[in-house]
Design an enzyme around this catalytic site. Structure first.
Site, PDB file in Angstrom:
ATOM      1  N   ASP A  50       3.563   0.021  -7.635  1.00 35.28           N
ATOM      2  CA  ASP A  50       2.188  -0.281  -8.052  1.00 35.28           C
ATOM      3  C   ASP A  50       1.190   0.479  -7.191  1.00 35.28           C
ATOM      4  OD1 ASP A  50       0.198  -1.648  -9.571  1.00 35.28           O
ATOM      5  OD2 ASP A  50      -0.069  -3.088  -7.934  1.00 35.28           O
ATOM      6  N   GLU A  52      -4.126   7.749  -4.493  1.00 38.28           N
ATOM      7  CA  GLU A  52      -4.525   7.038  -5.719  1.00 38.28           C
ATOM      8  C   GLU A  52      -5.897   7.515  -6.149  1.00 38.28           C
ATOM      9  OE1 GLU A  52      -4.188   2.832  -5.032  1.00 38.28           O
ATOM     10  OE2 GLU A  52      -2.075   2.966  -4.540  1.00 38.28           O
ATOM     11  N   ARG A  67       0.870  -1.172   0.000  1.00 43.54           N
ATOM     12  CA  ARG A  67       0.000   0.000   0.000  1.00 43.54           C
ATOM     13  C   ARG A  67       0.903   1.216   0.000  1.00 43.54           C
ATOM     14  NH1 ARG A  67      -3.341  -2.973  -1.420  1.00 43.54           N
ATOM     15  NH2 ARG A  67      -5.390  -3.409  -0.533  1.00 43.54           N
ATOM     16  N   HIS A 113      -1.921   0.525  -9.650  1.00 48.52           N
ATOM     17  CA  HIS A 113      -2.446  -0.455  -8.672  1.00 48.52           C
ATOM     18  C   HIS A 113      -3.133  -1.626  -9.389  1.00 48.52           C
ATOM     19  CE1 HIS A 113      -3.970  -0.866  -4.262  1.00 48.52           C
ATOM     20  NE2 HIS A 113      -3.799  -2.039  -4.813  1.00 48.52           N
ATOM     21  N   ILE A 114      -2.309  -2.372 -10.142  1.00 51.72           N
ATOM     22  CA  ILE A 114      -2.870  -3.469 -10.944  1.00 51.72           C
ATOM     23  C   ILE A 114      -2.302  -4.825 -10.530  1.00 51.72           C
ATOM     24  CG2 ILE A 114      -3.476  -2.149 -13.003  1.00 51.72           C
ATOM     25  CD1 ILE A 114      -0.698  -3.239 -14.148  1.00 51.72           C
TER      26      ILE A 114
END
Ligand code: DGY
Length: 328
Positions: free
Chosen positions: A265, A270, A241, A289-290
């Site tokens: 990521d 976000e 995170r 964030h994938i």
């Protein structure tokens, strides 16, 4: 003859048709019709009489829970459940579930791809060639760093960390160091992983992969002091995170050559702010964030989240019950 009423649920995000069909067999449901997960305000409008909520990511806090007097369970379609206000859910006797394990291989693939991309400068070289910069005789300026046979330090040796270690050890011949709350005998036996203090890991690793869940203890666990202990050739990967890292300190470390590069990521904010300096840096590879984002894995996660929800509503204790809310 007795008739049983099906529990009521709200599905606050898009889900595949087969998952919706499964839920329809067990529950009466309302489904959010947008193509993105519903926001807090949108969820609040639909939960006044529901027993269960299927969601991802957004905060499950007092404001939301105040509008759901019948709620018994929140099922998040993610392994991370830092979106749960655990104390508030505990106080109200609301269970919470997440979707560990089904995503391990997919996230591990992405972590390896970030390591390779930063070390061999893949996106930068792709841009270089597309922009017409490739000239005969280009040489040292295109060099990157090796991945194979280097040392990988994993912070957070959970189930995803172990799959990363497997690939790194058996695919790339890497040496593995790890730092974790508990020793992992499996990682030590299967991948020769060496349990290390944080300082040893930071100082000896060529690649540092952060995989720890976000909690009050892990918030900003990597900051200026930790970057200063890394090798100047270190590559830092965050797929946990964004808030586990002090992003300002990371930016400084990248700008000042304290470390070689980073693969990210996840971000403190976000979607990322358009003015974030990371967007202008060539030594970072950025992804939206994938980690778990393949069709197969997201379908498996949605099905797991649906099964968790149904099983809790049927009075069972599925493996996906998060530990803090298991025995309430
Ligand atoms: C997870 O499952 O926690 C992934 O990061 C997606 O949110």
């Amino acid at each position: 003859m007795t008739t049983t009423t099906k529990p009521k649920i709200f599905i606050a995000r898009p889900i595949p048709p087969e998952v919706e069909q499964y839920l329809a067999r067990h529950c009466t449901y309302t489904k959010w019709s947008g193509d993105k997960p519903a926001s807090l305000e949108e969820i609040i409008e639909h939960i006044s009489d529901v027993d269960g909520l299927l969601t991802t990511g957004g905060r499950i806090n007092a404001e939301l829970l105040d509008h759901a007097p019948n709620l018994k369970v929140v099922s998040t379609m993610s392994v991370g459940y830092n979106n749960f206000d655990i104390e508030e859910m505990k106080r109200r006797g609301i269970k919470g579930t997440n979707t560990p394990d089904v995503l391990n291989d997919t996230v591990a693939d992405l972590i390896l791809s970030l390591m390779l991309s930063v070390a061999r400068r893949v996106p930068e070289m792709d841009k270089y060639i597309r922009e017409g910069n490739w000239k005969r005789g280009d040489n040292e300026s295109l060099f990157g760093l090796d991945v194979h046979h280097k040392t990988l330090g994993i912070i957070g040796m959970g189930s995803i960390g172990r799959v990363v270690a497997h690939r790194a050890k058996h695919g790339f011949g890497m040496d593995i160091l790890y730092h974790n709350r508990h020793r992992s005998k499996q990682a030590e036996q299967d991948y020769g992983a060496v349990y290390s203090s944080m300082d040893e890991l930071l100082g000896s690793s060529d690649f540092i992969v952060l995989m720890t869940p976000l909690t009050e203890e892990t918030r900003h666990m990597i900051g200026e002091a930790e970057f200063a202990k890394m090798k100047r050739t270190a590559i830092f990967i965050n797929a946990s995170r964004g808030q586990t890292v002090d992003e300002e300190a990371l930016i400084q470390a990248l700008q000042n050559g304290v470390i070689y590069g980073a693969g990210l990521d996840v971000f403190e904010k976000e979607p990322i702010d358009p003015s974030n300096p990371l967007l202008k840096m060539s030594n970072v590879v950025l992804l939206p964030h994938i980690g778990s984002a393949t069709e197969k894995t997201r379908t498996d996660m949605a099905m797991r989240a649906a099964e968790n929800l149904v099983r809790v509503l049927q009075g069972e204790s599925p493996a996906g019950l998060v530990k803090e809310l298991r025995d309430i």
